[in-house]
Design a protein around this motif. Structure first.
Motif, PDB file in Angstrom:
ATOM      1  N   ARG A 206       0.802  -1.214   0.000  1.00  0.00           N
ATOM      2  CA  ARG A 206       0.000   0.000   0.000  1.00  0.00           C
ATOM      3  C   ARG A 206       0.843   1.277   0.000  1.00  0.00           C
ATOM      4  NH1 ARG A 206      -5.185  -1.097   3.547  1.00  0.00           N
ATOM      5  NH2 ARG A 206      -3.715  -0.885   5.247  1.00  0.00           N
ATOM      6  N   SER A 231       0.956  -7.147  -1.833  1.00  0.00           N
ATOM      7  CA  SER A 231       0.256  -7.493  -0.595  1.00  0.00           C
ATOM      8  C   SER A 231      -1.241  -7.608  -0.888  1.00  0.00           C
ATOM      9  CB  SER A 231       0.510  -6.427   0.472  1.00  0.00           C
ATOM     10  OG  SER A 231      -0.107  -5.212   0.093  1.00  0.00           O
ATOM     11  N   ARG A 232      -1.968  -8.126   0.099  1.00  0.00           N
ATOM     12  CA  ARG A 232      -3.387  -8.393  -0.138  1.00  0.00           C
ATOM     13  C   ARG A 232      -4.238  -7.146  -0.415  1.00  0.00           C
ATOM     14  NH1 ARG A 232      -7.389 -10.556   4.355  1.00  0.00           N
ATOM     15  NH2 ARG A 232      -9.301 -10.152   3.254  1.00  0.00           N
ATOM     16  N   HIS A 245      -1.035 -11.710  -5.416  1.00  0.00           N
ATOM     17  CA  HIS A 245      -1.229 -11.579  -3.966  1.00  0.00           C
ATOM     18  C   HIS A 245      -0.499 -12.719  -3.230  1.00  0.00           C
ATOM     19  CE1 HIS A 245      -4.568 -12.484  -0.706  1.00  0.00           C
ATOM     20  NE2 HIS A 245      -3.373 -12.406  -0.178  1.00  0.00           N
ATOM     21  N   VAL A 246       0.493 -12.351  -2.420  1.00  0.00           N
ATOM     22  CA  VAL A 246       1.211 -13.351  -1.633  1.00  0.00           C
ATOM     23  C   VAL A 246       0.840 -13.208  -0.159  1.00  0.00           C
ATOM     24  CG1 VAL A 246       3.169 -13.664  -3.185  1.00  0.00           C
ATOM     25  CG2 VAL A 246       3.265 -11.856  -1.474  1.00  0.00           C
ATOM     26  N   GLY A 247       0.992 -14.296   0.588  1.00  0.00           N
ATOM     27  CA  GLY A 247       0.683 -14.262   2.014  1.00  0.00           C
ATOM     28  C   GLY A 247      -0.148 -15.457   2.410  1.00  0.00           C
ATOM     29  N   GLN A 248      -0.648 -15.378   3.626  1.00  0.00           N
ATOM     30  CA  GLN A 248      -1.387 -16.504   4.195  1.00  0.00           C
ATOM     31  C   GLN A 248      -2.611 -16.869   3.374  1.00  0.00           C
ATOM     32  OE1 GLN A 248      -1.936 -16.135   8.358  1.00  0.00           O
ATOM     33  NE2 GLN A 248      -2.366 -18.295   8.452  1.00  0.00           N
ATOM     34  N   THR A 249      -3.284 -15.863   2.820  1.00  0.00           N
ATOM     35  CA  THR A 249      -4.468 -16.143   2.018  1.00  0.00           C
ATOM     36  C   THR A 249      -4.203 -15.909   0.532  1.00  0.00           C
ATOM     37  OG1 THR A 249      -5.263 -13.942   2.559  1.00  0.00           O
ATOM     38  CG2 THR A 249      -6.127 -15.750   3.854  1.00  0.00           C
ATOM     39  N   GLY A 262       7.317  -0.827   0.600  1.00  0.00           N
ATOM     40  CA  GLY A 262       6.034  -0.258   1.034  1.00  0.00           C
ATOM     41  C   GLY A 262       5.060  -1.302   1.541  1.00  0.00           C
ATOM     42  N   SER A 264       4.085  -3.344   5.156  1.00  0.00           N
ATOM     43  CA  SER A 264       4.364  -3.193   6.589  1.00  0.00           C
ATOM     44  C   SER A 264       4.895  -4.490   7.217  1.00  0.00           C
ATOM     45  CB  SER A 264       3.113  -2.728   7.323  1.00  0.00           C
ATOM     46  OG  SER A 264       2.055  -3.636   7.101  1.00  0.00           O
ATOM     47  N   GLN A 268       0.058 -11.938   8.528  1.00  0.00           N
ATOM     48  CA  GLN A 268      -0.520 -12.735   7.435  1.00  0.00           C
ATOM     49  C   GLN A 268       0.283 -12.591   6.150  1.00  0.00           C
ATOM     50  OE1 GLN A 268      -2.373 -10.303   8.986  1.00  0.00           O
ATOM     51  NE2 GLN A 268      -4.072 -11.305  10.033  1.00  0.00           N
ATOM     52  N   HIS A 269       0.940 -11.457   5.989  1.00  0.00           N
ATOM     53  CA  HIS A 269       1.795 -11.298   4.808  1.00  0.00           C
ATOM     54  C   HIS A 269       3.060 -12.146   4.965  1.00  0.00           C
ATOM     55  CE1 HIS A 269       3.323  -9.322   1.189  1.00  0.00           C
ATOM     56  NE2 HIS A 269       4.499  -9.390   1.786  1.00  0.00           N
ATOM     57  N   ASN A 283      11.277   0.468   3.501  1.00  0.00           N
ATOM     58  CA  ASN A 283      10.122   1.077   4.153  1.00  0.00           C
ATOM     59  C   ASN A 283      10.565   2.384   4.794  1.00  0.00           C
ATOM     60  OD1 ASN A 283       7.851   1.581   6.013  1.00  0.00           O
ATOM     61  ND2 ASN A 283       7.243  -0.500   5.426  1.00  0.00           N
ATOM     62  N   ASP A 301      12.328   6.507   1.575  1.00  0.00           N
ATOM     63  CA  ASP A 301      11.156   6.668   0.715  1.00  0.00           C
ATOM     64  C   ASP A 301      11.325   5.769  -0.513  1.00  0.00           C
ATOM     65  OD1 ASP A 301       9.180   7.439  -1.021  1.00  0.00           O
ATOM     66  OD2 ASP A 301       9.399   9.580  -0.611  1.00  0.00           O
ATOM     67  N   LEU A 302      10.405   4.855  -0.682  1.00  0.00           N
ATOM     68  CA  LEU A 302      10.552   3.888  -1.781  1.00  0.00           C
ATOM     69  C   LEU A 302      10.610   4.560  -3.140  1.00  0.00           C
ATOM     70  CD1 LEU A 302       7.707   3.107  -3.540  1.00  0.00           C
ATOM     71  CD2 LEU A 302       7.055   2.348  -1.287  1.00  0.00           C
TER      72      LEU A 302
HETATM   73  C1  LIG Z   1      -7.611 -13.312   7.748  1.00  0.00           C
HETATM   74  C2  LIG Z   1      -6.628 -12.376   7.130  1.00  0.00           C
HETATM   75  C3  LIG Z   1      -5.828 -12.836   6.090  1.00  0.00           C
HETATM   76  C4  LIG Z   1      -4.897 -11.977   5.489  1.00  0.00           C
HETATM   77  N1  LIG Z   1      -4.103 -12.452   4.482  1.00  0.00           N
HETATM   78  C5  LIG Z   1      -3.160 -11.647   3.936  1.00  0.00           C
HETATM   79  C6  LIG Z   1      -2.280 -12.108   2.910  1.00  0.00           C
HETATM   80  O1  LIG Z   1      -2.371 -13.253   2.471  1.00  0.00           O
HETATM   81  N2  LIG Z   1      -1.355 -11.261   2.406  1.00  0.00           N
HETATM   82  C7  LIG Z   1      -1.230  -9.978   2.829  1.00  0.00           C
HETATM   83  O2  LIG Z   1      -0.350  -9.258   2.301  1.00  0.00           O
HETATM   84  N3  LIG Z   1      -2.058  -9.501   3.773  1.00  0.00           N
HETATM   85  C8  LIG Z   1      -3.014 -10.300   4.338  1.00  0.00           C
HETATM   86  N4  LIG Z   1      -3.850  -9.791   5.290  1.00  0.00           N
HETATM   87  C9  LIG Z   1      -3.807  -8.345   5.558  1.00  0.00           C
HETATM   88  C10 LIG Z   1      -2.697  -7.935   6.494  1.00  0.00           C
HETATM   89  O3  LIG Z   1      -3.156  -8.051   7.825  1.00  0.00           O
HETATM   90  C11 LIG Z   1      -2.267  -6.475   6.231  1.00  0.00           C
HETATM   91  O4  LIG Z   1      -3.404  -5.659   6.361  1.00  0.00           O
HETATM   92  C12 LIG Z   1      -1.659  -6.238   4.863  1.00  0.00           C
HETATM   93  O5  LIG Z   1      -0.618  -7.170   4.602  1.00  0.00           O
HETATM   94  C13 LIG Z   1      -1.091  -4.854   4.787  1.00  0.00           C
HETATM   95  O6  LIG Z   1      -0.670  -4.558   3.474  1.00  0.00           O
HETATM   96  P1  LIG Z   1       0.494  -3.480   3.215  1.00  0.00           P
HETATM   97  O7  LIG Z   1       1.671  -3.861   3.976  1.00  0.00           O
HETATM   98  O8  LIG Z   1       0.600  -3.365   1.735  1.00  0.00           O
HETATM   99  O9  LIG Z   1      -0.186  -2.141   3.729  1.00  0.00           O
HETATM  100  P2  LIG Z   1       0.074  -1.318   5.072  1.00  0.00           P
HETATM  101  O10 LIG Z   1      -0.015  -2.184   6.264  1.00  0.00           O
HETATM  102  O11 LIG Z   1      -0.796  -0.143   4.969  1.00  0.00           O
HETATM  103  O12 LIG Z   1       1.578  -0.895   4.965  1.00  0.00           O
HETATM  104  C14 LIG Z   1       2.089   0.039   4.058  1.00  0.00           C
HETATM  105  C15 LIG Z   1       3.537   0.248   4.410  1.00  0.00           C
HETATM  106  O13 LIG Z   1       4.128   1.100   3.451  1.00  0.00           O
HETATM  107  C16 LIG Z   1       5.003   1.987   4.111  1.00  0.00           C
HETATM  108  N5  LIG Z   1       5.118   3.186   3.249  1.00  0.00           N
HETATM  109  C17 LIG Z   1       4.173   4.104   2.964  1.00  0.00           C
HETATM  110  N6  LIG Z   1       4.663   5.021   2.110  1.00  0.00           N
HETATM  111  C18 LIG Z   1       5.950   4.694   1.858  1.00  0.00           C
HETATM  112  C19 LIG Z   1       6.987   5.262   1.082  1.00  0.00           C
HETATM  113  N7  LIG Z   1       6.804   6.364   0.340  1.00  0.00           N
HETATM  114  N8  LIG Z   1       8.195   4.651   1.066  1.00  0.00           N
HETATM  115  C20 LIG Z   1       8.417   3.533   1.798  1.00  0.00           C
HETATM  116  N9  LIG Z   1       7.461   2.948   2.553  1.00  0.00           N
HETATM  117  C21 LIG Z   1       6.245   3.520   2.586  1.00  0.00           C
HETATM  118  C22 LIG Z   1       4.358   2.263   5.441  1.00  0.00           C
HETATM  119  O14 LIG Z   1       5.340   2.666   6.384  1.00  0.00           O
HETATM  120  C23 LIG Z   1       3.762   0.900   5.775  1.00  0.00           C
HETATM  121  O15 LIG Z   1       4.667   0.108   6.527  1.00  0.00           O
HETATM  122  C24 LIG Z   1      -4.782 -10.632   5.919  1.00  0.00           C
HETATM  123  C25 LIG Z   1      -5.606 -10.181   6.953  1.00  0.00           C
HETATM  124  C26 LIG Z   1      -6.507 -11.041   7.564  1.00  0.00           C
HETATM  125  C27 LIG Z   1      -7.346 -10.529   8.681  1.00  0.00           C
END
Ligand SMILES: Cc1cc2nc3c(=O)[nH]c(=O)nc-3n(C[C@H](O)[C@H](O)[C@H](O)COP(=O)(O)OP(=O)(O)OC[C@H]3O[C@@H](n4cnc5c(N)ncnc54)[C@H](O)[C@@H]3O)c2cc1C
Lengths: 319, 246
Positions: A206, A231-232, A245-249, A262, A264, A268-269, A283, A301-302
């Motif tokens: 994200r 990520s999911r 989409h990689v991760g647990q699901t 980018g 977190s 689950q990831h 990150n 910053d990515l």
């Molecule tokens: C039952 C269940 C199953 C799930 N299965 C999966 C799964 O299989 N795979 C999965 O990925 N998730 C899964 N999730 C979701 C998981 O819990 C997280 O919500 C998800 O992985 C977060 O995605 P993210 O890291 O892309 O986003 P975020 O958590 O929003 O993280 C974004 C990151 O980007 C960083 N960032 C922002 N801007 C910049 C920048 N300019 N430069 C550098 N860094 C930056 C931030 O610091 C932050 O760490 C599941 C959740 C549940 C409840």
């Protein structure tokens, strides 16, 4: 007794994962003191190379529609050939098709089965196989109690060993059972290594802000010869296709290198990627949980770091 | 339409993974259990959607002890019509599959649904086994399903892409992402679930073909090496010389 290895040949070509299972089967057969027989259904341009993995025989069974995968008819043919060759162990790839065959073959052969083995069996006390469970959070050692065994092998679990001699492929003809399943259409992205088989993966989350920014991720992936993942929430928002989409699901992967920008590092990831040999995390938040699971970390910053890394990779490749 | 959905109980995705009894059993102390996400979000919801469109019945089935009733009630709250629990421990994939097939053989189901895998054992074997035991086609990793009387069109995931298939008659399907959208049970659903039939049946006997010897946790990472964001040449050098991955 023998070990039969079913090797997939999508589009008439055996991929690295095919040579991995051939190697796995050959090594297992040699520690069991028996022969390894390779089997392909239909032709493959590089079938002759299978012998180099240490197989004593390579069979090409003709008569089944190729590229028309039906677990019911494929498992029928494989089990028949296993019987004809007194194979009591069948080895397959843990691919989508391999998983669909493993359970069916186990029933046909009254065999205990393990899908997704991550190493060669341990024969020191019976027959034990390890695999990753709890979505990568643990490893289990299973003991197979039956005389017959069926094992599907996770991609990237061992390196293909092709130091042996190429051998001739023996042609056999099989009668295809009638099938109730027809493949109407097949869409694959050509030229890109599919995620479960990829050795190098560049993944983003994200932190990318939107799908329009993915160019820098694709450029890094191209420079490395890597496959892209996400990520999911990124796939859920349709920024990227679901199969990324990689991760647990999502897809569970075990590449040699996983670069995450980018993302977190939610539990689950991590579940789907923590079997990667080396993890690089980019990150801007030094507290991001992903750093705890990483080998190398870049706090920044990515949007600046990723293009800089791409340039460095290009420089390295041209040096 | 007469549909069967196989459901299982798994630790919550955030649950701590630890073991007991000399590392031979999962330590469930303090762990919250959930309905396996693939069974719930995709298999169950798509089955319910199909009966909403075409009429029919959705039965959910679980192989496990009475403590699993909680996830069975959740499936009923989401919209399944009735439930069956086969009262035995799910010792291995064969135990689960043979008990489900034994039940399903007597019932004429049009489609038997499962999730593509459980998030604890990640085996993906039960569906294939049920299909084989019942001599039915099996379509795994299905992300889309449309049913036109006796002909079903299914999209399934393959490495790096997908295939569209057509299946004739009854079959077994394992569901992946894309198949349906998660449904949160509402109050009415939860109240109704309490009165929906849950039949408990005795297991068939059979031997355990695969037994658990030991669990181990993966080796912990030795700690992250931080690289200056300005110096990506250094990262590339480390990946090449130290990690040897490029
Ligand atoms: C039952 C269940 C199953 C799930 N299965 C999966 C799964 O299989 N795979 C999965 O990925 N998730 C899964 N999730 C979701 C998981 O819990 C997280 O919500 C998800 O992985 C977060 O995605 P993210 O890291 O892309 O986003 P975020 O958590 O929003 O993280 C974004 C990151 O980007 C960083 N960032 C922002 N801007 C910049 C920048 N300019 N430069 C550098 N860094 C930056 C931030 O610091 C932050 O760490 C599941 C959740 C549940 C409840």
């Amino acid at each position: 007794m023998s070990v039969l290895i079913y090797i997939e040949n999508p589009n008439g070509h055996i991929k690295k994962s095919g040579f991995e299972v051939a190697t796995y089967g050959a090594k297992l057969a040699s520690s069991m003191g028996t022969n390894a027989i390779g089997l392909i259904l239909g032709s493959a341009t590089n079938a002759g190379d299978l012998g180099k993995c240490g197989l004593s025989k390579v069979l090409q069974a003709n008569g089944l529609p190729t590229n028309e995968f039906d677990a019911q008819s494929y498992s029928h043919v494989i089990a028949q050939i296993a019987k004809d060759h007194q194979a009591n162990v069948v080895i397959l790839s843990n691919t989508a098709n391999g998983k669909a065959l493993t359970g069916r073959l186990a029933i046909k052969m009254e065999a205990g089965s393990v899908s997704g083995a991550n190493a060669l069996p341990d024969l020191s006390d019976g027959f034990s196989v390890t695999k990753s469970v709890y979505s990568g959070k643990a490893i289990v050692k299973y003991k197979i109690n039956t005389k017959n065994k069926v094992i599907s092998v996770m991609g990237n679990s061992l390196q293909p060993d092709m130091s042996g001699q190429a051998i001739d492929v023996e042609q056999i003809t099989v009668t295809a059972p009638t099938t109730k399943l027809k493949v109407l259409e097949r869409k694959t992205s050509d030229g890109i290594v599919p995620l479960p088989e990829a050795e190098l993966v560049v993944s983003a989350g994200r932190g990318m802000k939107g799908p329009e920014n993915w160019g820098i991720i694709e450029e890094l992936a191209t420079a490395l010869g890597a496959t892209t993942a996400c990520s999911r929430p990124v796939a859920d928002a349709d920024w990227r296709p679901h199969h990324e989409h990689v991760g647990q699901t999502g897809v569970a992967i075990r590449p040699n290198l996983y670069i995450a920008a980018g993302i977190s590092g939610a539990i689950q990831h991590l579940a789907g990627v923590n079997n990667s040999k080396v993890i690089v995390v980019i990150n801007k938040d030094p507290e991001a949980p992903f750093f705890k699971a990483a080998d190398y970390g870049v706090v920044g910053d990515l949007f600046e770091v990723v293009p800089r890394l791409t340039a460095a990779v290009k420089k390295f490749k041209h040096a | 339409m007469n549909l069967l959905v196989c459901i299982s109980k798994t630790p919550d995705t955030t649950a701590k993974i630890s073991f007991k009894a000399d590392d031979t059993e999962y330590n469930s102390d303090g762990v919250t259990f959930i309905l396996n996400p693939y069974d719930e979000w995709y298999a169950l919801v798509r089955a319910i959607e199909l009966t909403e469109q075409n009429g029919g019945n959705v039965t959910v089935i679980n192989v496990g002890p009475a403590t699993n009733d909680i996830i069975i009630r959740k499936a009923l709250a989401i919209g399944a019509n009735d439930a069956v629990r086969i009262d035995t421990d799910a010792s291995d994939a064969f135990t689960v599959a043979s008990n489900i097939a034994n039940y399903a053989k007597t019932k004429n189901f049009d489609i038997i649904f499962l999730g593509k895998e459980t998030i604890d054992y990640n085996g993906s074997e039960v569906g294939a086994m049920i299909a084989e035991l019942m001599d039915l086609p099996y379509v795994s990793y299905a992300s889309k399903l449309d049913v036109q009387s006796a002909l079903s069109t299914v999209t399934r995931e393959i490495e790096g892409g997908e295939e569209v298939c057509q299946v004739e008659g009854s079959f077994v399907l394992s569901a992946a992402k894309g198949m349906a959208e998660q449904r949160i049970p509402n109050m009415k659903g939860i109240m109704m679930a309490k009165n929906k039939p849950l039949e408990v049946i005795a297991p068939m006997s059979g031997d355990v073909r695969v037994s658990t010897q030991k669990f181990v946790l993966p080796p912990a990472k030795s700690g992250v090496k931080l690289i200056d964001a300005e110096n990506m040449d250094e990262l590339v050098r480390l990946l090449h010389e130290e990690a040897k991955v490029i």
